[in-house]
Design a protein around this motif. Structure first.
Motif, PDB file in Angstrom:
ATOM      1  N   ALA A 114       0.833  -1.206   0.000  1.00 23.98           N
ATOM      2  CA  ALA A 114       0.000   0.000   0.000  1.00 23.98           C
ATOM      3  C   ALA A 114       0.867   1.256   0.000  1.00 23.98           C
ATOM      4  O   ALA A 114       1.234   1.771   1.062  1.00 23.98           O
ATOM      5  N   PRO A 115       1.219   1.780  -1.174  1.00 25.07           N
ATOM      6  CA  PRO A 115       1.906   3.084  -1.229  1.00 25.07           C
ATOM      7  C   PRO A 115       0.973   4.187  -0.754  1.00 25.07           C
ATOM      8  O   PRO A 115      -0.207   4.221  -1.132  1.00 25.07           O
ATOM      9  N   THR A 116       1.498   5.092   0.086  1.00 23.30           N
ATOM     10  CA  THR A 116       0.653   6.067   0.783  1.00 23.30           C
ATOM     11  C   THR A 116       1.299   7.440   0.790  1.00 23.30           C
ATOM     12  O   THR A 116       2.516   7.569   0.976  1.00 23.30           O
ATOM     13  N   LEU A 117       0.477   8.471   0.614  1.00 24.80           N
ATOM     14  CA  LEU A 117       0.910   9.857   0.763  1.00 24.80           C
ATOM     15  C   LEU A 117       0.073  10.514   1.857  1.00 24.80           C
ATOM     16  O   LEU A 117      -1.160  10.466   1.816  1.00 24.80           O
ATOM     17  N   ILE A 118       0.756  11.119   2.828  1.00 24.58           N
ATOM     18  CA  ILE A 118       0.085  11.875   3.886  1.00 24.58           C
ATOM     19  C   ILE A 118       0.469  13.342   3.735  1.00 24.58           C
ATOM     20  O   ILE A 118       1.657  13.675   3.662  1.00 24.58           O
ATOM     21  N   HIS A 119      -0.540  14.211   3.691  1.00 18.36           N
ATOM     22  CA  HIS A 119      -0.294  15.649   3.633  1.00 18.36           C
ATOM     23  C   HIS A 119      -0.911  16.311   4.860  1.00 18.36           C
ATOM     24  O   HIS A 119      -2.099  16.136   5.143  1.00 18.36           O
ATOM     25  N   ARG A 120      -0.088  17.083   5.581  1.00 14.05           N
ATOM     26  CA  ARG A 120      -0.567  17.838   6.744  1.00 14.05           C
ATOM     27  C   ARG A 120      -0.452  19.324   6.432  1.00 14.05           C
ATOM     28  O   ARG A 120       0.639  19.814   6.127  1.00 14.05           O
ATOM     29  N   ASN A 121      -1.564  20.029   6.510  1.00 13.85           N
ATOM     30  CA  ASN A 121      -1.554  21.453   6.167  1.00 13.85           C
ATOM     31  C   ASN A 121      -0.663  22.258   7.107  1.00 13.85           C
ATOM     32  O   ASN A 121       0.019  23.197   6.679  1.00 13.85           O
ATOM     33  N   LEU A 122      -0.687  21.921   8.390  1.00 13.13           N
ATOM     34  CA  LEU A 122       0.127  22.628   9.381  1.00 13.13           C
ATOM     35  C   LEU A 122       0.860  21.603  10.218  1.00 13.13           C
ATOM     36  O   LEU A 122       0.248  20.668  10.753  1.00 13.13           O
ATOM     37  N   VAL A 123       2.179  21.757  10.330  1.00 10.49           N
ATOM     38  CA  VAL A 123       2.981  20.826  11.135  1.00 10.49           C
ATOM     39  C   VAL A 123       3.506  21.538  12.379  1.00 10.49           C
ATOM     40  O   VAL A 123       3.495  22.765  12.474  1.00 10.49           O
ATOM     41  N   GLU A 124       3.958  20.746  13.334  1.00 13.05           N
ATOM     42  CA  GLU A 124       4.328  21.284  14.642  1.00 13.05           C
ATOM     43  C   GLU A 124       5.560  22.160  14.591  1.00 13.05           C
ATOM     44  O   GLU A 124       5.640  23.190  15.268  1.00 13.05           O
ATOM     45  N   THR A 125       6.583  21.757  13.805  1.00 13.55           N
ATOM     46  CA  THR A 125       7.828  22.522  13.697  1.00 13.55           C
ATOM     47  C   THR A 125       8.199  22.670  12.228  1.00 13.55           C
ATOM     48  O   THR A 125       7.720  21.904  11.373  1.00 13.55           O
ATOM     49  N   PRO A 126       9.076  23.627  11.891  1.00 12.08           N
ATOM     50  CA  PRO A 126       9.506  23.782  10.491  1.00 12.08           C
ATOM     51  C   PRO A 126      10.228  22.549   9.945  1.00 12.08           C
ATOM     52  O   PRO A 126      10.315  22.386   8.719  1.00 12.08           O
ATOM     53  N   ASN A 127      10.741  21.691  10.834  1.00 14.69           N
ATOM     54  CA  ASN A 127      11.458  20.509  10.392  1.00 14.69           C
ATOM     55  C   ASN A 127      10.570  19.278  10.243  1.00 14.69           C
ATOM     56  O   ASN A 127      11.045  18.206   9.869  1.00 14.69           O
ATOM     57  N   ASP A 128       9.294  19.402  10.571  1.00 14.55           N
ATOM     58  CA  ASP A 128       8.348  18.326  10.282  1.00 14.55           C
ATOM     59  C   ASP A 128       7.959  18.377   8.807  1.00 14.55           C
ATOM     60  O   ASP A 128       7.943  19.444   8.194  1.00 14.55           O
ATOM     61  N   LEU A 129       7.624  17.218   8.258  1.00 13.33           N
ATOM     62  CA  LEU A 129       7.277  17.116   6.846  1.00 13.33           C
ATOM     63  C   LEU A 129       5.792  17.377   6.629  1.00 13.33           C
ATOM     64  O   LEU A 129       4.956  16.748   7.270  1.00 13.33           O
ATOM     65  N   ASN A 130       5.489  18.297   5.714  1.00 10.40           N
ATOM     66  CA  ASN A 130       4.089  18.466   5.315  1.00 10.40           C
ATOM     67  C   ASN A 130       3.615  17.273   4.490  1.00 10.40           C
ATOM     68  O   ASN A 130       2.472  16.834   4.614  1.00 10.40           O
ATOM     69  N   ASN A 131       4.515  16.759   3.640  1.00  9.19           N
ATOM     70  CA  ASN A 131       4.195  15.595   2.805  1.00  9.19           C
ATOM     71  C   ASN A 131       5.084  14.426   3.208  1.00  9.19           C
ATOM     72  O   ASN A 131       6.307  14.538   3.209  1.00  9.19           O
ATOM     73  N   LEU A 132       4.473  13.325   3.551  1.00  6.71           N
ATOM     74  CA  LEU A 132       5.208  12.123   3.965  1.00  6.71           C
ATOM     75  C   LEU A 132       4.774  10.958   3.094  1.00  6.71           C
ATOM     76  O   LEU A 132       3.586  10.626   3.021  1.00  6.71           O
ATOM     77  N   TRP A 133       5.753  10.325   2.449  1.00  5.65           N
ATOM     78  CA  TRP A 133       5.502   9.124   1.656  1.00  5.65           C
ATOM     79  C   TRP A 133       5.812   7.895   2.497  1.00  5.65           C
ATOM     80  O   TRP A 133       6.767   7.893   3.285  1.00  5.65           O
ATOM     81  N   ALA A 134       5.025   6.846   2.308  1.00  6.94           N
ATOM     82  CA  ALA A 134       5.242   5.606   3.047  1.00  6.94           C
ATOM     83  C   ALA A 134       4.779   4.425   2.196  1.00  6.94           C
ATOM     84  O   ALA A 134       3.997   4.588   1.252  1.00  6.94           O
ATOM     85  N   LEU A 135       5.277   3.245   2.554  1.00  5.20           N
ATOM     86  CA  LEU A 135       4.885   2.015   1.855  1.00  5.20           C
ATOM     87  C   LEU A 135       4.511   0.973   2.897  1.00  5.20           C
ATOM     88  O   LEU A 135       5.333   0.594   3.732  1.00  5.20           O
ATOM     89  N   GLY A 136       3.266   0.528   2.839  1.00  5.66           N
ATOM     90  CA  GLY A 136       2.784  -0.457   3.794  1.00  5.66           C
ATOM     91  C   GLY A 136       2.778  -1.858   3.208  1.00  5.66           C
ATOM     92  O   GLY A 136       2.529  -2.047   2.015  1.00  5.66           O
ATOM     93  N   PHE A 137       3.065  -2.838   4.065  1.00  4.89           N
ATOM     94  CA  PHE A 137       3.030  -4.250   3.689  1.00  4.89           C
ATOM     95  C   PHE A 137       2.109  -4.967   4.673  1.00  4.89           C
ATOM     96  O   PHE A 137       2.200  -4.742   5.890  1.00  4.89           O
ATOM     97  N   GLY A 138       1.237  -5.812   4.168  1.00  7.52           N
ATOM     98  CA  GLY A 138       0.328  -6.529   5.048  1.00  7.52           C
ATOM     99  C   GLY A 138       0.080  -7.933   4.559  1.00  7.52           C
ATOM    100  O   GLY A 138       0.238  -8.242   3.371  1.00  7.52           O
ATOM    101  N   GLY A 139      -0.325  -8.798   5.499  1.00  8.80           N
ATOM    102  CA  GLY A 139      -0.603 -10.178   5.116  1.00  8.80           C
ATOM    103  C   GLY A 139      -1.502 -10.872   6.110  1.00  8.80           C
ATOM    104  O   GLY A 139      -1.642 -10.446   7.264  1.00  8.80           O
TER     105      GLY A 139
END
Length: 288
Positions: A174-199
């Protein structure tokens, strides 16, 4: 002789009938069902959707961590809960809404089938689904900060590619994109990509083992990487127990959150340090 000829004719007719039945069966498209027993593996979305015109009321619990000690009954004194309603609009589309107590998040999601694994006339080796969600954070603003509705919003987009290999084994990615309009610090990512595996592996007629792991894509920037390393990849295992037509799900996970924005981007606990949450899901189906 006459009896032998009649018997031969009957045998030939039976064989012809079997051949016709086999051809008709192969000509039909047979969709593969039951790859997973729920719409989620543990936290991660599965290749299943709610049946058309079914309304599901779901209660999900995650307790505190095992390393909180005996004074907290190894986490059982503390509980986070998510209440959700999920509805099947058709064979190909479902919607849902939920509310999580720990983060005060309200989540709204839709999940659609693009491809369905099938055999026969139109064979398809895999199932492919698309899930999209919007999350509204309902926590109180800290002093000096007044967030707008837009700043409270996060969004998740996910493709789910899965296959049922046998009656026992089903797998997905499951390739996933998370977008957060406002993050806690300037070093947090607004856009985070991830890859999920399940079984899922079926142990016997009534018991199945589920497992999932979500890998986050690290940023190249060193300052953002340092902040990124404060959070962990989500790893969860669980058991589905089928009892009288119902499925009871028990889980162990290092993620407190039960929605994608939380368990993918905001997990802080480590399995090796005992940061493990016990949890379970209870659901009730209403056929409308």
């Amino acid at each position: 002789m006459l009896i032998a000829l009649i018997a031969t004719g009957v045998t030939v007719q039976a064989q012809d009938l079997n051949n016709i039945l086999d051809e008709n069966t192969q000509a039909k498209t047979r969709f593969v069902t039951g790859a997973f027993k729920d719409i989620r593996v543990v936290n991660l979305q599965s290749t299943e959707t709610v049946a058309p015109r079914d309304l599901v009321f779901r209660i999900s619990h995650r307790f505190g961590t095992l390393n909180s000690g005996g004074v907290n009954l190894w986490g059982l004194d503390n509980a986070s809960i998510r209440l959700a309603l999920e509805y099947g609009l058709s064979e190909h589309l479902m919607i849902g809404v939920g509310r999580s107590s720990a983060s005060k998040d309200y989540d709204f999601f839709a999940k659609a089938k693009i491809l369905r694994q099938s055999k026969g006339k139109r064979s398809m080796p895999v199932s492919l689904l698309f899930m999209s969600s919007a999350v509204l954070n309902g926590q109180e603003d800290p002093p000096g900060l007044q967030r707008t509705i837009a700043q409270r919003m996060s969004f998740v987009h996910q493709l789910i590619l899965g296959r049922k290999f046998s009656d026992r084994l089903s797998l997905l990615i499951a390739p996933t994109l998370i977008h957060r309009n406002l993050v806690e610090t300037p070093n947090d990512l607004n856009n985070l990509w991830a890859l999920g595996f399940g079984g899922r592996f079926k142990l016997n007629k009534r018991l199945a083992l589920n497992a999932e792991y979500v890998v986050r894509n690290p940023p190249a920037d060193e300052l953002k990487r340092a902040r990124f390393d404060n959070f962990q990849d989500s790893f969860s295992i669980g058991f589905d127990i089928e009892t009288g037509g119902h499925v009871f799900s028990l889980h162990l996970t290092n993620s407190l959150s039960m929605i994608e924005k939380g368990f993918i981007a905001e997990t802080t606990e480590l399995w090796e340090k005992g940061g493990i949450h016990f949890g379970f899901n209870i659901s009730r189906v209403f056929s409308l």
